[in-house]
Design a protein around this motif. Structure first.
Motif, short mmCIF file in Angstrom:
data_model
loop_
_atom_site.label_atom_id
_atom_site.label_comp_id
_atom_site.label_asym_id
_atom_site.label_seq_id
_atom_site.Cartn_x
_atom_site.Cartn_y
_atom_site.Cartn_z
N LEU A 5 0.83 -1.21 0.00
CA LEU A 5 0.00 0.00 0.00
C LEU A 5 0.87 1.26 0.00
CD1 LEU A 5 -2.81 -0.93 2.55
CD2 LEU A 5 -2.99 -0.77 0.06
N GLY A 6 1.93 1.24 0.79
CA GLY A 6 2.84 2.39 0.84
C GLY A 6 3.52 2.65 -0.49
N GLU A 7 3.96 1.58 -1.15
CA GLU A 7 4.61 1.74 -2.45
C GLU A 7 3.62 2.26 -3.49
OE1 GLU A 7 7.23 -1.30 -3.95
OE2 GLU A 7 7.82 -1.85 -1.91
N LEU A 40 12.23 3.76 0.61
CA LEU A 40 11.54 5.03 0.83
C LEU A 40 10.21 4.81 1.56
CD1 LEU A 40 12.17 6.72 -2.63
CD2 LEU A 40 13.03 7.51 -0.41
N THR A 41 9.50 3.77 1.17
CA THR A 41 8.22 3.47 1.80
C THR A 41 8.42 3.10 3.26
OG1 THR A 41 7.27 2.76 -0.30
CG2 THR A 41 6.20 1.99 1.69
N LEU A 42 9.40 2.25 3.55
CA LEU A 42 9.65 1.84 4.92
C LEU A 42 10.04 3.04 5.78
CD1 LEU A 42 9.71 -0.57 6.85
CD2 LEU A 42 12.11 -0.89 6.23
N GLY A 43 10.93 3.88 5.27
CA GLY A 43 11.32 5.08 6.01
C GLY A 43 10.15 6.02 6.23
N VAL A 97 -7.67 -0.96 7.23
CA VAL A 97 -8.53 -1.94 6.57
C VAL A 97 -9.53 -1.26 5.64
CG1 VAL A 97 -10.34 -3.68 6.96
CG2 VAL A 97 -8.29 -3.66 8.40
N VAL A 98 -10.11 -0.17 6.10
CA VAL A 98 -11.23 0.46 5.40
C VAL A 98 -10.81 1.45 4.30
CG1 VAL A 98 -13.23 1.98 5.77
CG2 VAL A 98 -12.74 0.15 7.38
N LEU A 99 -9.75 2.21 4.51
CA LEU A 99 -9.44 3.33 3.62
C LEU A 99 -8.71 3.01 2.31
CD1 LEU A 99 -8.50 6.06 6.23
CD2 LEU A 99 -10.61 5.83 4.91
N PRO A 100 -7.85 1.98 2.23
CA PRO A 100 -7.10 1.78 0.99
C PRO A 100 -7.98 1.65 -0.26
CG PRO A 100 -6.10 0.50 2.72
CD PRO A 100 -7.38 1.05 3.28
N GLY A 101 -9.08 0.92 -0.19
CA GLY A 101 -9.96 0.78 -1.35
C GLY A 101 -10.49 2.11 -1.85
N PRO A 102 -11.16 2.89 -0.99
CA PRO A 102 -11.68 4.19 -1.43
C PRO A 102 -10.58 5.16 -1.88
CG PRO A 102 -12.78 3.54 0.60
CD PRO A 102 -11.68 2.53 0.34
N SER A 142 -4.56 -5.24 2.75
CA SER A 142 -4.96 -5.19 4.16
C SER A 142 -6.35 -5.77 4.41
CB SER A 142 -4.93 -3.75 4.67
OG SER A 142 -5.89 -2.96 3.99
N ASN A 143 -6.99 -6.29 3.36
CA ASN A 143 -8.39 -6.65 3.45
C ASN A 143 -8.69 -8.01 2.80
OD1 ASN A 143 -11.01 -6.06 4.18
ND2 ASN A 143 -11.27 -4.38 2.74
#
Length: 157
Positions: free
Chosen positions: A44-46, A69-72, A107-112, A120-121
């Motif tokens: 998701l971060g990438e 970069l994402t991990l940092g 859980v809820v926000l990545p899709g929208p 995450s879902n």
């Protein structure tokens, strides 16, 4: 000489960083141990990073650089978020509330947001682990803050 407010800021930031580090260690460890249903917040971060860079017409990093970069960014942003646990009374309630809010949001926000639901879902276990790990980060931040309150220098009353 440190003032009470600068000491509180250091305490809040240190506590937040501790929560973020534990969260990321758990994410990274379990995603290698349970690749089928472990949350993949790194993906998701990438996706978010690549989307931001695309919109800014900036060059896209390679896979290793994007991961770093994402991990940092994850440690930094979660550390700042968990620093809201703060100091003083109520750190336990704030730690639990912030951890649960982050977990449910994960859980809820990545899709929208257009980042996809899968990382995450995917399964009920994925959802439960996502919420539990962010809750753990909030509890760790609260624990460190409470410990800091007990072991730090005493202010005259």
């Amino acid at each position: 000489m440190k003032t009470a407010s600068s000491s509180s800021l250091v305490q809040a930031l240190g506590s937040g960083l501790a929560g973020a580090l534990v969260l990321n260690v758990v994410h990274e460890t379990v995603r290698h141990l349970r690749p089928v249903d472990a949350p993949r917040m790194d993906i998701l971060g990438e996706r978010g990073l690549r989307r931001l860079l695309f919109k800014a017409n900036a060059p896209q990093p390679g896979p290793a650089a994007a991961y770093g970069l994402t991990l940092g960014g994850d440690v930094l942003s979660n550390g700042l978020y968990y620093s809201l646990v703060g100091t003083g009374p109520g750190v336990w309630w704030r730690g639990v509330a912030l951890g649960l809010a982050a977990g449910v949001g994960g859980v809820v926000l990545p899709g929208p947001l257009g980042l996809g639901d899968g990382p995450s879902n995917r399964t009920p276990q994925t959802k439960a682990m996502t919420v539990a790990w962010y809750l753990l980060g909030g509890i760790v931040a609260a624990s460190v803050s409470a410990w800091w309150n007990k072991s730090g220098p005493r202010q005259p009353r």
